[in-house]
Design a protein around this motif. Structure first.
Motif, PDB file in Angstrom:
ATOM      1  N   LEU A  65     -41.687  16.777-114.897  1.00  0.00           N
ATOM      2  CA  LEU A  65     -41.891  17.002-116.323  1.00  0.00           C
ATOM      3  C   LEU A  65     -40.659  17.677-116.911  1.00  0.00           C
ATOM      4  N   LYS A 104     -39.815  20.403-119.790  1.00  0.00           N
ATOM      5  CA  LYS A 104     -40.427  21.406-120.657  1.00  0.00           C
ATOM      6  C   LYS A 104     -39.336  21.973-121.550  1.00  0.00           C
ATOM      7  N   LYS A 149     -38.077  24.334-124.637  1.00  0.00           N
ATOM      8  CA  LYS A 149     -38.471  25.618-125.210  1.00  0.00           C
ATOM      9  C   LYS A 149     -37.522  26.016-126.333  1.00  0.00           C
ATOM     10  N   ASP A 184     -43.776  25.416-126.872  1.00  0.00           N
ATOM     11  CA  ASP A 184     -43.135  24.585-125.859  1.00  0.00           C
ATOM     12  C   ASP A 184     -43.548  23.125-126.047  1.00  0.00           C
ATOM     13  N   ILE A 224     -43.758  19.561-123.820  1.00  0.00           N
ATOM     14  CA  ILE A 224     -43.715  18.976-122.484  1.00  0.00           C
ATOM     15  C   ILE A 224     -43.680  17.466-122.609  1.00  0.00           C
ATOM     16  N   HIS A 229     -31.685  22.336-115.742  1.00  0.00           N
ATOM     17  CA  HIS A 229     -31.746  23.180-116.936  1.00  0.00           C
ATOM     18  C   HIS A 229     -30.602  22.791-117.861  1.00  0.00           C
ATOM     19  N   TRP A 264     -34.194  23.500-121.748  1.00  0.00           N
ATOM     20  CA  TRP A 264     -35.149  22.873-120.837  1.00  0.00           C
ATOM     21  C   TRP A 264     -34.835  23.284-119.431  1.00  0.00           C
TER      22      TRP A 264
END
Length: 108
Positions: A2, A4, A6, A12, A14, A35, A108
């Motif tokens: 997934l 995610k 932010k 958030d 997803i 990230h 992310w």
């Protein structure tokens, strides 16, 4: 896997891996990075890239399909994803807009 996303400006978000990967590729980010960040300065360009991709996807969906091309053994054409890029990208574009308004990055 997934993705995610932010931001301090929104809740958030997803996304499933194929959808998140596609969105990140459109905005020029490497989806293989575990990230990443879209800085507040990069957000306008990311929104523009996503909106251009949405327009191109909409045009491709409304273009008449060639009956000969893409037909499989059972006589049916290739199936399109019933969910358009416009629908998939809308929450992310909203996140980007809200983040830009408050000068926050998206990670992310």
């Amino acid at each position: 896997m997934l993705f995610k996303f932010k931001s301090r400006a929104t809740a958030d978000l997803i996304m499933l891996e194929p959808n998140g990967r596609r969105v990140l590729e459109i905005i020029g980010k490497n989806p293989d990075d575990a990230h990443g960040i879209v800085t507040a300065e990069q957000i306008p360009a990311a929104i523009a890239a996503l909106e251009a991709a949405v327009r191109a996807d909409d045009a491709a969906r409304t273009a008449p399909a060639d009956d000969e091309e893409g037909a499989d053994d059972e006589g049916q054409g290739t199936q399109r994803d019933p969910v358009s890029l416009r629908q998939r990208a809308a929450p992310f574009i909203d996140m980007l807009r809200r983040s830009a308004a408050e000068a926050h990055d998206v990670v992310w």
